[in-house]
Design an enzyme around this catalytic site. Structure first.
Site, PDB file in Angstrom:
ATOM      1  N   GLU A 204      27.999  44.220  63.731  1.00  0.00           N
ATOM      2  CA  GLU A 204      28.561  44.290  65.456  1.00  0.00           C
ATOM      3  C   GLU A 204      27.566  43.722  66.331  1.00  0.00           C
ATOM      4  OE1 GLU A 204      29.676  47.876  68.450  1.00  0.00           O
ATOM      5  OE2 GLU A 204      29.253  48.573  66.600  1.00  0.00           O
ATOM      6  N   LYS A 220      35.016  49.568  67.086  1.00  0.00           N
ATOM      7  CA  LYS A 220      35.486  51.134  67.132  1.00  0.00           C
ATOM      8  C   LYS A 220      36.697  51.202  66.392  1.00  0.00           C
ATOM      9  CE  LYS A 220      32.959  54.085  68.664  1.00  0.00           C
ATOM     10  NZ  LYS A 220      32.228  54.945  67.683  1.00  0.00           N
TER      11      LYS A 220
END
Length: 626
Positions: A204, A220
């Site tokens: 990420e 997410k």
């Protein structure tokens, strides 16, 4: 500096920072190493945090290469009401190093992976005493508390985390190398000094800054990989359309848009991508991309004070979420969910979200890693706990594929069922991210064909390693049409074992048991899964004949879709069907057959249970029918 030079630098145990990107993404870390220390930059108290961030910018402007990490708890220093949450610790809130030198790694991804593979084989490490620091009961209790906060309108979501602890002995870079091989990512980092080693396998991006543009990619939404490429597509679509995961993702996107709005020009903050699904070795994750144009003269301190920590690791609204996290989580997160990255002399900045991150104390060899998930109103404790375990397994286990292979019959001067073999090989290669093309396989087989004797039969084994390199083994083949006996293994397989759906060299159970039972005269050994359904043999698929129909277990039971099995189901004049089969179905069968693309369909004479008792006897069946 070449890769061998980097190995030497790491072996010298000097303070350094290595960043690697071996999975295509945009943006992504530059693969590079920082070394030759000019100065250390630390923050231990709230008052130190702003000073340290200013120093990072100053050293960068003076031409130094600055790299390091900022802990999650440093985020409390950006909000006055949270200053009391920062407790005195021997560990720094911020640790950066200004380096005199940096070296870009210009080698391609394959070369870097080869290097990591060499390192992992040459050096040793061991992990032991892995344990969660939180019981399921405490976890479930805290999730219920979060649900109450959500019901009362305090928050929409909380990212709740807890650490695992373990011992890490031996060479830490060997561990990092093996983890990176198993799960290539775009934002990995290895930072080592005399006191601790930080290994981050983060997929990420927190933020990047280039030419006045800032980009962030919140992650997410998580789902397990499917068993093959087709099933992967279903899983990806399920994740992309999941109401829960979309709600989590959009909440964090809105939070980050708001954060970026504090430091970006009015109207420049844009969500360019929403609900992208990225594939990793064991799981898939959903990301979105937000970018904007920074206002003039924004500093490193301005950026971190406005957007740190990432909303993807707190929840929304961020400030209230951080308060609740502080009340519920009993162990400080430290580097986990903080950020690791660098600031270059040209002001380019790149920072990850420090998830999938291991911290090792170099003196005690104690290690820790945090695991967490986003909790919303309809989150179930069981599901979230399993997601955390999946993430932990993904970090420490990964999927290591030594090689793919196909066993092919060469007869009548051609490869039998060759299109089926190539289809399966390419599907597995795509699944495991192995670079392979149909043209490469066809070209190799054509060259191999020219080397084989005319009018002879061969058993050909085609092997494709994780780099896409093709090799082969050939031996003469003579069919054996005699009746065969098989035995049922006492070992149950799991229908969730991904390797059962692909033909890889990761088959130690099958190899061990086949060697054992073939040595006792058995043709094959067959397996039952965890639900006691029949799956397959070590080298063959199974069919049973009942009332003129040939039945074979469905792939979902946990088995390889054999090429001859496919031929029988799609092209044969025999009546064939997929059906869940149990041992009683074998006992009651009119006939039992094993098949693969070399031996084709082989009639079985007798089937034995693992205790040696007779389950099926073709001769007895024949006499009974008479």
């Amino acid at each position: 500096m070449d890769l061998n030079g980097i190995s030497g630098l790491l072996d010298a145990n000097e303070t350094c920072a290595l960043f690697l990107s071996t999975k295509n993404a945009s943006p992504q870390f530059e693969s590079m190493i920082f070394y030759d220390v000019e100065a250390y930059i630390y923050a231990y108290t709230p008052e130190d945090i702003g000073v340290a961030l200013v120093q990072i910018a100053e050293y960068s402007k003076r031409g130094f290469w600055v790299a390091g990490y900022i802990t999650y708890e440093a985020g409390y220093g950006f909000e006055h009401r949270f200053l009391s949450h920062i407790t005195t610790s021997i560990d720094p809130l911020i640790m950066f190093v200004a380096y005199k030198k940096a070296c870009m790694i210009r080698d391609d991804t394959t070369s870097i992976l080869h290097w990591l593979n060499f390192v992992s084989q040459q050096k040793q490490y061991s992990l032991s005493a892995l344990k969660k620091t939180l019981t399921y009961e405490k976890y479930s209790e805290d999730i219920q508390s979060i649900h109450r906060y959500i019901a009362n309108g305090d928050v929409y979501q909380i990212n709740y985390t807890f650490p695992y602890s373990f011992k890490c002995e031996g060479d830490t870079f060997a561990l990092f190398a093996e983890l990176h091989l198993k799960q290539p990512v775009s934002f990995s980092a290895y930072i080592s000094d005399h006191s601790r080693t930080v290994m981050s396998l983060s997929p990420e991006l927190f933020f990047s800054v280039t030419d006045g543009k800032i980009i962030t990619k919140p992650m997410k939404g998580t789902i397990a990989r499917g068993r093959n490429c087709i099933n992967d597509n279903y899983q990806a679509e399920e994740l992309r359309t999941s109401v829960k995961n979309r709600a989590e993702n959009i909440m964090i996107v809105d939070l980050l848009r708001n954060d970026l709005g504090k430091i970006c020009k009015t109207g420049s903050v844009v969500t360019s991508k929403l609900f992208d699904v990225e594939k990793y070795k064991r799981l898939m994750q959903m990301t979105s991309t937000v970018h904007g144009s920074l206002v003039e003269n924004v500093s490193v301190k301005d950026i971190f004070s406005s957007i740190f920590p990432s909303g993807s690791v707190t929840g929304a609204p961020k400030i209230r979420a951080m308060e609740i996290i502080h009340d519920l989580e009993v162990v400080p997160r430290g580097i986990y969910t903080g950020s690791i990255g660098y600031v270059l002399p040209d002001s380019l900045m790149m920072f990850n979200v420090a998830i999938r991150t291991i911290v090792v104390d170099n003196a005690t060899r104690s290690a820790s890693m945090g695991i967490g998930s986003g909790i919303v109103a309809d989150s179930l404790p069981d599901d979230e706990y399993l997601e955390c375990e999946l993430k932990a397994e993904s970090l420490l286990a990964g999927i290591s594929v030594t090689s793919l292979f196909e066993t092919i019959l060469f007869e009548d001067n051609d490869f039998y069922l060759i299109d089926y073999h190539i289809d399966r090989l390419l599907d597995s290669a795509q699944y495991f991210d192995i670079p392979l093309t149909r043209s490469a396989v066809v070209s190799y087989l054509n060259n191999l064909k020219n080397e084989l004797r005319k009018n002879c039969s061969y058993r050909i084994r085609i092997i494709v390693d994780q780099w896409g390199c093709i090799t082969s083994e050939s031996r003469d083949y003579h069919s054996d049409d005699g009746a065969k006996d098989i035995i049922i293994s006492a070992v149950a397989t799991s229908s969730n074992d991904i390797f059962l759906f692909h033909k890889t060299t990761h088959r130690s159970l099958y190899n061990k048991e086949y060697a054992h039972y073939s040595g006792k005269g058995y043709f094959d050994v067959i397996y039952l899964n965890e639900n006691k359904y029949i799956t397959e043999g070590a080298i063959s698929n199974i069919f049973i004949l009942k009332n003129d129909v040939y039945y074979t277990p469905p792939v979902e039971c946990g088995l390889l879709a054999g090429t001859y099995r496919r031929y029988l189901l799609e092209k044969s004049t025999l009546k064939t069907r997929e059906k869940l089969l149990r041992v009683d179905d074998v006992s009651d069968a009119d006939g039992v057959f094993m098949c693969n693309s070399v031996r084709k369909l082989t009639r079985i004479n007798r089937v034995y249970a693992d205790d040696g008792s007779l389950i099926y006897d073709a001769q007895m069946k024949s006499r009974d029918e008479k």
